[in-house]
Design an enzyme around this catalytic site. Structure first.
Site, mmCIF file in Angstrom:
data_model
loop_
_atom_site.group_PDB
_atom_site.id
_atom_site.type_symbol
_atom_site.label_atom_id
_atom_site.label_comp_id
_atom_site.label_asym_id
_atom_site.label_seq_id
_atom_site.Cartn_x
_atom_site.Cartn_y
_atom_site.Cartn_z
ATOM 1 N N ASP A 93 -7.554 -5.281 2.047
ATOM 2 C CA ASP A 93 -8.628 -4.616 1.334
ATOM 3 C C ASP A 93 -9.782 -4.502 2.316
ATOM 4 O OD1 ASP A 93 -9.469 -3.315 -1.074
ATOM 5 O OD2 ASP A 93 -10.905 -4.922 -1.370
ATOM 6 N N LYS B 23 -9.666 3.855 17.769
ATOM 7 C CA LYS B 23 -10.181 3.221 16.559
ATOM 8 C C LYS B 23 -9.579 1.829 16.368
ATOM 9 C CE LYS B 23 -10.548 3.750 11.555
ATOM 10 N NZ LYS B 23 -10.072 4.472 10.358
ATOM 11 N N ASP C 144 -15.064 7.088 7.625
ATOM 12 C CA ASP C 144 -14.989 7.236 9.079
ATOM 13 C C ASP C 144 -15.952 8.287 9.646
ATOM 14 O OD1 ASP C 144 -13.124 5.243 9.130
ATOM 15 O OD2 ASP C 144 -11.436 6.499 9.722
ATOM 16 N N ASN D 255 -1.133 3.993 0.900
ATOM 17 C CA ASN D 255 -2.134 4.776 1.613
ATOM 18 C C ASN D 255 -1.564 5.164 2.976
ATOM 19 O OD1 ASN D 255 -4.325 5.468 3.406
ATOM 20 N ND2 ASN D 255 -5.749 4.584 1.928
ATOM 21 N N SER E 56 0.842 -1.196 0.000
ATOM 22 C CA SER E 56 0.000 0.000 0.000
ATOM 23 C C SER E 56 0.874 1.242 0.000
ATOM 24 C CB SER E 56 -0.897 0.018 1.238
ATOM 25 O OG SER E 56 -1.686 1.192 1.267
ATOM 26 N N HIS F 110 -12.506 -2.744 12.213
ATOM 27 C CA HIS F 110 -12.315 -3.893 11.333
ATOM 28 C C HIS F 110 -10.833 -4.105 11.033
ATOM 29 C CE1 HIS F 110 -12.757 -0.127 9.262
ATOM 30 N NE2 HIS F 110 -12.353 -0.619 8.105
ATOM 31 N N PHE G 207 -10.349 8.701 7.902
ATOM 32 C CA PHE G 207 -10.372 8.848 6.452
ATOM 33 C C PHE G 207 -11.484 7.980 5.906
ATOM 34 C CE2 PHE G 207 -7.615 5.360 7.518
ATOM 35 C CZ PHE G 207 -7.816 4.400 6.551
#
Length: 196
Positions: free
Chosen positions: A68, A171, A151, A9, A7, A176, A148
């Site tokens: 993912d 969080k 959220d 991200n 990633s 998840h 992000f």
């Protein structure tokens, strides 16, 4: 131990690094010089995680993992699901995705949803999958400045705040992705030193 996280991200990388022990260093795609936008053409969240991990293993040979995630909304038949990042188009625009989600739900009374993450790990020639799911609901408007993606619109059943109103630590404790990463960390901690 060094692991490649398939990633670039920065938000995901930051969240995952926050959960990892100091003994595990993760490198992004940028860190290994991979500037390819790995195609996510699978029809499932699991499939896309596997595609990304397989790509790095095949082209670079490193132990690696990919994730993912998807938001699955009951009233929308599980949408946006695997298409969560591109819900409002290929631009992966969080604001546009959130606006579309609110528009699709404006006449719906059922706002139940869940977030799902699947992590695919290639480790010493063996593939492993770790899955995290959190149940919650979609709020009627965005709340919070953090996080992000979806959220600001997602509130877990166990919380009284949106994900965007939580600290990273809060969080990660319930999300998840936090659940899937915890499974990954437990697996890696269970490896003998000679396996690493």
């Amino acid at each position: 131990m060094k692991l490649i996280f398939a990633s670039n991200n920065k938000n995901k990388i930051k969240e995952i690094k926050n959960q990892l022990p100091d003994s595990i260093e993760i490198l992004s795609l940028e860190d290994i010089g991979c500037m390819v936008d790995i195609p996510e053409t699978a029809t499932t969240i699991e499939g896309n995680a596997l595609l990304k991990a397989d790509y790095i293993k095949r082209h670079y040979g490193f132990n690696c993992f990919a994730d993912d995630s998807g938001l699955e909304v009951n009233a929308l038949g599980g949408a946006p699901g695997v298409y969560s990042a591109r819900y409002a188009g290929d631009g992966k625009n969080d604001q546009a995705n959130n606006a579309k989600l609110l528009s699709e739900l404006k006449d719906k009374t059922d706002r139940k949803a869940n977030f799902k993450t699947v992590i695919a790990l290639h480790f010493n020639g063996v593939q492993h999958l770790f899955t995290g799911v959190i149940a919650g609901e979609i709020l009627v408007k965005e709340q919070g400045e953090g996080g992000f993606g979806y959220d600001p619109l997602f509130k877990a059943d166990t919380m009284n705040k949106s994900f965007a109103e939580l600290t990273i630590e809060e969080k990660n404790a319930v999300s998840h992705r936090g659940k899937a990463v915890s499974q990954l960390v437990d697996f890696l901690k269970g490896k003998d030193a000679e396996d690493l």
